[in-house]
Design a protein around this motif. Structure first.
Motif, short mmCIF file in Angstrom:
data_model
loop_
_atom_site.label_atom_id
_atom_site.label_comp_id
_atom_site.label_asym_id
_atom_site.label_seq_id
_atom_site.Cartn_x
_atom_site.Cartn_y
_atom_site.Cartn_z
N LEU A 320 0.86 -1.19 0.00
CA LEU A 320 0.00 0.00 0.00
C LEU A 320 0.89 1.24 0.00
O LEU A 320 1.76 1.39 0.87
CB LEU A 320 -0.91 0.00 1.23
CG LEU A 320 -1.79 1.25 1.41
CD1 LEU A 320 -2.80 1.36 0.28
CD2 LEU A 320 -2.49 1.22 2.76
N MET A 321 0.66 2.10 -0.99
CA MET A 321 1.47 3.32 -1.15
C MET A 321 0.57 4.54 -0.95
O MET A 321 -0.63 4.50 -1.21
CB MET A 321 2.11 3.36 -2.53
CG MET A 321 2.74 2.06 -3.00
SD MET A 321 4.27 1.68 -2.15
CE MET A 321 5.36 2.92 -2.85
N ASN A 322 1.18 5.63 -0.50
CA ASN A 322 0.49 6.92 -0.42
C ASN A 322 1.49 8.01 -0.80
O ASN A 322 2.50 8.19 -0.12
CB ASN A 322 -0.06 7.16 0.99
CG ASN A 322 -1.10 8.25 1.02
OD1 ASN A 322 -1.20 9.07 0.10
ND2 ASN A 322 -1.91 8.29 2.06
N HIS A 323 1.17 8.74 -1.89
CA HIS A 323 2.12 9.71 -2.46
C HIS A 323 3.46 9.04 -2.75
O HIS A 323 4.53 9.60 -2.47
CB HIS A 323 2.31 10.90 -1.51
CG HIS A 323 1.12 11.80 -1.42
ND1 HIS A 323 0.71 12.60 -2.46
CD2 HIS A 323 0.24 12.01 -0.40
CE1 HIS A 323 -0.37 13.29 -2.09
NE2 HIS A 323 -0.67 12.94 -0.84
N ASN A 324 3.36 7.80 -3.30
CA ASN A 324 4.56 7.01 -3.64
C ASN A 324 5.43 6.68 -2.43
O ASN A 324 6.59 6.30 -2.58
CB ASN A 324 5.40 7.75 -4.69
CG ASN A 324 4.74 7.73 -6.06
OD1 ASN A 324 4.07 6.76 -6.42
ND2 ASN A 324 4.90 8.81 -6.82
N LYS A 325 4.87 6.79 -1.25
CA LYS A 325 5.58 6.42 -0.04
C LYS A 325 4.98 5.11 0.49
O LYS A 325 3.77 4.98 0.61
CB LYS A 325 5.44 7.52 1.02
CG LYS A 325 6.15 7.20 2.33
CD LYS A 325 5.93 8.32 3.34
CE LYS A 325 6.58 7.98 4.68
NZ LYS A 325 6.35 9.04 5.70
N LEU A 326 5.86 4.17 0.80
CA LEU A 326 5.40 2.87 1.27
C LEU A 326 4.75 2.98 2.65
O LEU A 326 5.36 3.51 3.58
CB LEU A 326 6.58 1.88 1.33
CG LEU A 326 6.26 0.48 1.88
CD1 LEU A 326 5.25 -0.23 0.98
CD2 LEU A 326 7.54 -0.34 2.01
N ILE A 327 3.52 2.48 2.76
CA ILE A 327 2.81 2.48 4.04
C ILE A 327 2.93 1.11 4.72
O ILE A 327 3.33 1.02 5.88
CB ILE A 327 1.32 2.83 3.85
CG1 ILE A 327 1.18 4.20 3.15
CG2 ILE A 327 0.60 2.84 5.20
CD1 ILE A 327 1.80 5.35 3.91
N LYS A 328 2.63 0.06 3.97
CA LYS A 328 2.71 -1.28 4.54
C LYS A 328 2.78 -2.30 3.41
O LYS A 328 2.19 -2.12 2.35
CB LYS A 328 1.50 -1.57 5.43
CG LYS A 328 1.67 -2.78 6.34
CD LYS A 328 0.58 -2.83 7.39
CE LYS A 328 0.87 -3.92 8.42
NZ LYS A 328 -0.15 -3.95 9.49
N SER A 329 3.50 -3.42 3.66
CA SER A 329 3.62 -4.51 2.68
C SER A 329 3.27 -5.84 3.32
O SER A 329 3.55 -6.06 4.51
CB SER A 329 5.05 -4.59 2.12
OG SER A 329 5.34 -3.48 1.31
#
Length: 417
Positions: A320-329
């Motif tokens: 899960l990405m937000n603004h191309n920043k990794l949130i969780k995998s």
């Protein structure tokens, strides 16, 4: 003279004291006598002035209740019960007439169950308690359904045999009016060998009741997947695929004494040729009330493995990405040595509704070999207009427009990092 006065006074006081003592003694004796007299009254027969009101001489009575009191212990009726109607008390049996609803003895055995249909005597069976829930699997078919398949599976530990029973198929949708179906059964990842049922002539609801055996070790069992392909044979003897069922065994408890009977709806096979790097199928769902994004990784096909070997394992990493920043995998379990792995694994992520315009999901298919580094086989990104176009954008928008529903689609993998 004074001595005489003292003697007279002492005699008077003594007489008074003696009189009081005699009076007290007489009172106690009288009270004791009264008690004894009352006990004698209790053991004497009771005389009643209104015998017709209290006891009625009847030769027969509809109800009788045996009394457990001793024959040598008489009793009297309390005054509070004198106004009630009593029947004959002879032969040590006491019964109350129908006028007293609280003391009516039952004419037969007491009821063990009470229902709208009536009471059931002890020892009988109330069929309402033993009704099985109505099986709606043969009546409730969703819109667009192309058929439903029933089968059972059982595993023999000692002989390492997987027993598959093909039971029936219902509501087939053939391309022509008539249908002569048969079923091929695969145990993936082996797609070169299969077992085949008999052909049933001219029926949309074939009943097979056939048994098949696959030899598979207990160590490899949970990594295998059953695949059923339902075909129709036309008059020119050509085979037409009507649908398929994919059933992974990794989530099932298979023992000698645990025979599972299962039904699944047929799915249409993706007839499009695989893309250059393969395809992946997954479902998306968003619960706006809980703020939860759900991804169900179903399967992949046509993967270009670097080395076709049982030592090769393939898994999917969901990020899960937000603004191309990794949130969780999160990642699936690895499937060994198959270019067409089946996963059927579900993952959930916390995502506020306000974040859906800037969030995206990345699904990467990775291959690993013992002693070597992980290799990327393909990747796909689904999300809003900010990151995606085409089918990936349509899948994301359909998920948002259908909250709490699973939206399933195939996507082509690309090799960009």
């Amino acid at each position: 003279m004074p001595e005489q006065a003292v003697a007279v006074a002492g005699g008077i006081i003594g007489g008074i004291f003696l009189f009081v003592l005699i009076g007290i003694t007489a009172y106690l004796l009288w009270k004791k006598f009264c008690r004894l007299l009352s006990y004698e009254k209790l053991t004497s027969p009771v005389e009643t002035t209104n015998a017709n009101a209290i006891f009625q001489d009847q030769s027969t009575s509809e109800f009788q209740l045996k009394s457990t009191r001793s024959r040598g212990v008489p009793f009297i009726i309390p005054p509070t019960l004198h106004g009630r109607d009593w029947t004959n008390l002879t032969n040590e049996e006491q019964v109350q007439e129908d006028s007293d609803p609280y003391m009516i003895p039952q004419s037969g055995p007491r009821s063990s169950f009470h229902s709208l249909a009536g009471a059931y005597v002890v020892g009988t069976i109330n069929p309402e308690l033993y009704k099985f829930p109505e099986d709606k699997s043969e009546t409730d078919f969703p819109e667009g359904n192309i058929g439903r398949l029933w089968f059972s599976i059982e595993y023999e530990q000692e002989s390492e045999r997987l027993l598959v029973s093909l039971i029936k198929v219902r509501k087939l949708q053939p391309p022509a009016d008539s249908c002569s179906p048969f079923v091929k059964i695969y145990l993936l990842p082996d797609e070169r060998s299969y077992l085949q049922s008999k052909t049933k002539r001219k029926t949309l609801n074939p009943q097979f009741d056939e048994n098949f055996v696959f030899q598979v070790s207990s160590k490899m069992l949970l990594q295998r997947t059953l695949k059923f392909l339902v075909y129709h044979v036309d008059k020119q003897k050509k085979h037409h695929l009507l649908g398929q069922v994919i059933f992974p065994l990794k989530n099932e408890t298979l023992t000698d004494d645990n025979k599972l009977v299962i039904w699944r709806d047929l799915e249409k096979e993706n007839l499009e040729p695989p893309s250059d790097y393969g395809d992946i199928q997954f479902s998306l769902s968003y619960n706006d009330y809980l703020g939860r994004l759900t991804v169900v990784v179903l399967r992949a096909r046509g993967l270009k493995l670097q080395e076709e070997s049982h030592a090769v394992s393939v898994y999917v990493k969901v990020s899960l990405m937000n603004h191309n920043k990794l949130i969780k995998s999160k990642k699936t379990a690895a499937v060994l040595g198959s270019p067409n792995p089946v996963y059927n694994e579900t993952f959930s992520f916390k995502a506020d509704q306000t974040e859906l315009d800037t969030a995206s999901l990345s699904l990467s298919v990775l291959q690993s070999i013992k002693g070597e580094q992980t290799h990327l086989l393909g990747r796909v990104v689904v999300g809003p207009f900010m990151y995606t176009r085409g089918k990936e954008l349509e899948h994301w928008n359909e998920m948002i427009s259908k909250p709490k529903e699973l939206v399933k689609r195939w996507h082509a993998l690309c090799h960009s990092t």
